[in-house]
Design a protein around this motif. Structure first.
Motif, PDB file in Angstrom:
ATOM      1  N   ALA B 252       0.704  -1.366   0.019  1.00 19.88           N
ATOM      2  CA  ALA B 252       0.037   0.090  -0.206  1.00 19.88           C
ATOM      3  C   ALA B 252       0.768   1.370  -0.026  1.00 19.88           C
ATOM      4  N   ILE B 253       1.648   1.389   0.895  1.00 17.40           N
ATOM      5  CA  ILE B 253       2.624   2.659   1.195  1.00 17.40           C
ATOM      6  C   ILE B 253       3.905   1.961   1.294  1.00 17.40           C
ATOM      7  N   HIS B 254       4.247   0.868   1.761  1.00 20.09           N
ATOM      8  CA  HIS B 254       5.685   0.682   2.081  1.00 20.09           C
ATOM      9  C   HIS B 254       6.550  -0.346   1.115  1.00 20.09           C
ATOM     10  N   LEU B 255       7.653   0.165   0.907  1.00 20.06           N
ATOM     11  CA  LEU B 255       8.694  -0.755   0.094  1.00 20.06           C
ATOM     12  C   LEU B 255       9.935  -0.915   0.678  1.00 20.06           C
ATOM     13  N   THR B 256      10.415  -2.117   0.864  1.00 24.14           N
ATOM     14  CA  THR B 256      11.649  -2.314   1.395  1.00 24.14           C
ATOM     15  C   THR B 256      12.585  -2.925   0.544  1.00 24.14           C
ATOM     16  N   ILE B 257      13.788  -2.340   0.555  1.00 23.92           N
ATOM     17  CA  ILE B 257      14.801  -3.056  -0.293  1.00 23.92           C
ATOM     18  C   ILE B 257      15.911  -3.694   0.601  1.00 23.92           C
ATOM     19  N   GLY B 258      16.081  -4.945   0.523  1.00 20.80           N
ATOM     20  CA  GLY B 258      17.039  -5.728   1.323  1.00 20.80           C
ATOM     21  C   GLY B 258      18.480  -5.567   0.780  1.00 20.80           C
ATOM     22  N   PRO B 259      19.361  -5.969   1.576  1.00 17.83           N
ATOM     23  CA  PRO B 259      20.863  -5.769   1.063  1.00 17.83           C
ATOM     24  C   PRO B 259      21.244  -6.314  -0.333  1.00 17.83           C
ATOM     25  N   ASP B 260      20.431  -7.507  -0.481  1.00 16.23           N
ATOM     26  CA  ASP B 260      20.891  -7.992  -1.907  1.00 16.23           C
ATOM     27  C   ASP B 260      20.030  -7.704  -2.893  1.00 16.23           C
ATOM     28  N   GLY B 261      19.301  -6.485  -2.824  1.00 22.66           N
ATOM     29  CA  GLY B 261      18.246  -6.124  -3.592  1.00 22.66           C
ATOM     30  C   GLY B 261      16.787  -6.594  -3.947  1.00 22.66           C
ATOM     31  N   ALA B 262      16.705  -7.559  -2.980  1.00 22.61           N
ATOM     32  CA  ALA B 262      15.200  -8.041  -2.855  1.00 22.61           C
ATOM     33  C   ALA B 262      14.206  -7.008  -2.461  1.00 22.61           C
ATOM     34  N   ALA B 263      13.069  -6.942  -3.460  1.00 20.65           N
ATOM     35  CA  ALA B 263      12.097  -5.831  -3.048  1.00 20.65           C
ATOM     36  C   ALA B 263      11.132  -6.567  -2.372  1.00 20.65           C
ATOM     37  N   LEU B 264      10.856  -6.112  -0.963  1.00 15.82           N
ATOM     38  CA  LEU B 264       9.900  -6.803  -0.021  1.00 15.82           C
ATOM     39  C   LEU B 264       8.772  -5.644   0.524  1.00 15.82           C
ATOM     40  N   PRO B 265       7.637  -6.029   0.606  1.00 16.53           N
ATOM     41  CA  PRO B 265       6.423  -5.425   1.021  1.00 16.53           C
ATOM     42  C   PRO B 265       6.578  -4.920   2.481  1.00 16.53           C
ATOM     43  N   CYS B 266       7.417  -5.778   3.302  1.00 17.28           N
ATOM     44  CA  CYS B 266       7.874  -5.413   4.707  1.00 17.28           C
ATOM     45  C   CYS B 266       9.094  -5.946   4.852  1.00 17.28           C
ATOM     46  N   GLN B 267       9.890  -5.513   5.927  1.00 17.11           N
ATOM     47  CA  GLN B 267      11.254  -6.073   6.443  1.00 17.11           C
ATOM     48  C   GLN B 267      11.119  -7.322   6.717  1.00 17.11           C
ATOM     49  N   GLU B 268       9.871  -8.042   7.211  1.00 16.13           N
ATOM     50  CA  GLU B 268       9.820  -9.421   7.652  1.00 16.13           C
ATOM     51  C   GLU B 268       9.432 -10.370   6.438  1.00 16.13           C
ATOM     52  N   ALA B 269       9.057  -9.881   5.288  1.00 15.45           N
ATOM     53  CA  ALA B 269       8.229 -10.619   4.469  1.00 15.45           C
ATOM     54  C   ALA B 269       9.015 -11.972   3.771  1.00 15.45           C
ATOM     55  N   ARG B 270      10.357 -12.103   4.055  1.00 19.23           N
ATOM     56  CA  ARG B 270      11.064 -13.166   3.629  1.00 19.23           C
ATOM     57  C   ARG B 270      10.466 -14.305   4.329  1.00 19.23           C
ATOM     58  N   VAL B 271       9.950 -14.149   5.560  1.00 21.07           N
ATOM     59  CA  VAL B 271       9.436 -15.324   6.424  1.00 21.07           C
ATOM     60  C   VAL B 271       8.218 -16.120   5.794  1.00 21.07           C
ATOM     61  N   ILE B 272       7.674 -15.412   4.630  1.00 20.85           N
ATOM     62  CA  ILE B 272       6.578 -16.073   3.956  1.00 20.85           C
ATOM     63  C   ILE B 272       7.265 -17.026   2.926  1.00 20.85           C
TER      64      ILE B 272
END
Lengths: 92, 382
Positions: B252-272
């Protein structure tokens, strides 16, 4: 409890708040450490005058001229709410 | 992140207004509530300075306004000053989220010159011993010195306190410290239970009574200080019967980019599990945000199941947190079990009851360290 703002106090923005026009949003926004507020037209029109040179009364007069009707009461309400939120302060 | 005492972010018009850059997962501390992935050590292929600059430029073009530099510890990147200056040039409101380690007066000066707007400093307690024990390093004195340096440079500062059982009794003392430091904001950030924090949940969760007491102290202090210092205090969602409006909704309004360049909807999203996060090295930010399957997976409400689907509160909380739903119920499309309407709400109630059980078996904290745990058999880690 919202504190009343005296008519003759000069109002300015609190320096941690950045008030500016944003092209992509087509709106005035207020940026601050924990967030962003998109302002409606009247809110923005009021904050434009919170520049450390206008008193609350003068801002109300300006807005009433711009809207060609007496909006003093709403201006004071908005200023009081903005003050309570810590967006603006009175200049000493 | 909507917070008590702050404004809800208004309609973002579909724009990623908040851009969070996790510059690195490296960190000199070992906090057992770290939000970084359990296999953080795997992410060595960090974006280069030029790649980060490209992300900044593309984000701004899409209308991003608020920018967070975080990590790991962002000060471990030698180019942070350069990235700050670049973000100022582009017109961001930039925030640095740091443990304070590596934040020297010279680097502060450089970032002030570069246009950094605000610094969020984490502090665990006003007690030296508790702080050092909680972060697994002897850094309390350094953190306090950094706090004064930040104020000396004229930065507005948020003191960020991860609230847990181990430090909640010190609420009054840490408020006093914040007052002495003349910080503008103090945030009691109740630990959110993902990754490392989830491993340690039983040890961290305070009791309802402890929270009430802390909240009362916060209320008194707010009353006394007026708008001199803003105090954010959010009751952890485990103690609420409605979920948090996590990230104001997925994509909706948040975009996170991880150290490796992965684009995540939130900082925890990789857990899914099962989501393939698009990478800025391969896709345009515009495609990632607007078109990619991941960012559309839980956008809006068409993905919802019951009880969310027919719930009249779905507009308010978007069904809660997708990551929490996945971690605690096994399906990210389920209702966040924090919600009392969730058929799996009992998992939350059980953890809260366990935390309050005086006779439970205490376990040692698992600190964030390479090799501290084995993730090989976990299906929440790819």
């Amino acid at each position: 409890m919202v504190e009343k703002i005296a008519a003759n106090t000069v109002i300015e923005m609190v320096p941690t708040y950045l008030f500016r026009w944003e092209e992509p949003q087509q709106a005035y926004v207020l940026l601050y450490p924990e967030g962003v507020v998109k302002l409606n037209e009247t809110g923005a029109a009021i904050l434009k005058y919170c520049d450390g040179t206008h008193t609350a009364k003068q801002i109300a007069t300006k807005l009433s001229e711009e809207y060609t009707t007496d909006v003093s009461e709403s201006v004071f309400n908005f200023l009081e709410v903005s003050y309570a939120k810590g967006w603006i302060r009175t200049k000493s | 992140m909507p917070k008590d005492g702050s404004e809800p972010s208004l309609d973002g018009l579909g724009i990623p207004m908040w851009l969070t850059l996790e510059l690195t997962y490296r960190c000199p501390l070992h906090c057992p509530w770290c939000s970084n992935p359990l296999d953080f050590d795997k992410f060595k292929n960090e974006l280069t300075t030029e790649e980060w600059k490209q992300v900044l430029a593309d984000g701004r073009k899409m209308g991003a306004l608020q920018l967070g530099f975080t990590g790991g510890e962002p000060m471990l990147r030698k180019d942070i000053e350069e990235l700050v200056a670049e973000s100022e040039k582009l017109g961001y409101y930039s925030n640095l989220i740091t443990s304070g380690i590596g934040l020297t007066p010279d680097r502060l000066k450089e970032m002030k010159k570069g246009g950094l707007k605000q610094i969020q400093l984490s502090l665990q307690s006003s007690d030296r011993d508790i702080t050092n024990k909680l972060v697994g390093a002897d850094v309390y004195d350094q953190k306090i010195a950094v706090a004064y340096d930040i104020k000396a440079q004229g930065f507005p500062m948020v003191l960020n306190i991860p609230v847990c059982k181990q430090n909640i009794a010190g609420t009054r003392d840490i408020l006093k410290l914040a007052e002495d430091l003349e910080v503008e904001y103090i945030e009691f950030a109740n630990i959110q239970y993902y990754n490392w924090a989830l491993l340690n949940r039983a040890e961290f969760l305070p009791t309802r009574e402890e929270l009430k007491e802390a909240e009362e102290i916060v209320r008194e202090t707010r009353e006394r200080l007026g708008n001199k210092m803003a105090i954010y205090f959010v009751i952890p969602d485990y103690f609420d019967d409605r979920p948090k409006a996590c990230m104001n909704g997925w994509g909706a309004i948040h975009l996170t980019i991880g150290p490796d360049g992965a684009a995540l909807p939130c900082q925890e999203a990789r857990v899914i599990k099962g989501l393939e996060f698009p990478n800025v090295r391969e896709h345009s930010l515009d495609w990632i945000w607007n078109t990619s399957p991941v960012f559309n997976a839980y956008r809006g409400d068409s993905w919802m199941k019951e009880p969310c689907k027919s719930c009249d509160e779905k507009e308010a909380d978007h069904g809660g947190c997708r990551c929490q739903a996945f971690l605690l119920t096994g399906d990210a499309a389920n209702t966040d079990p924090v919600c009392s309407k969730s058929p799996m709400h009992n998992v939350i109630e059980a953890s809260v009851a366990e935390a309050a059980n005086k006779h439970r078996v205490e376990r040692p904290l698992v600190f964030r360290r390479k090799g501290a745990i084995t993730v090989e058999f976990l299906n929440t880690v790819e």
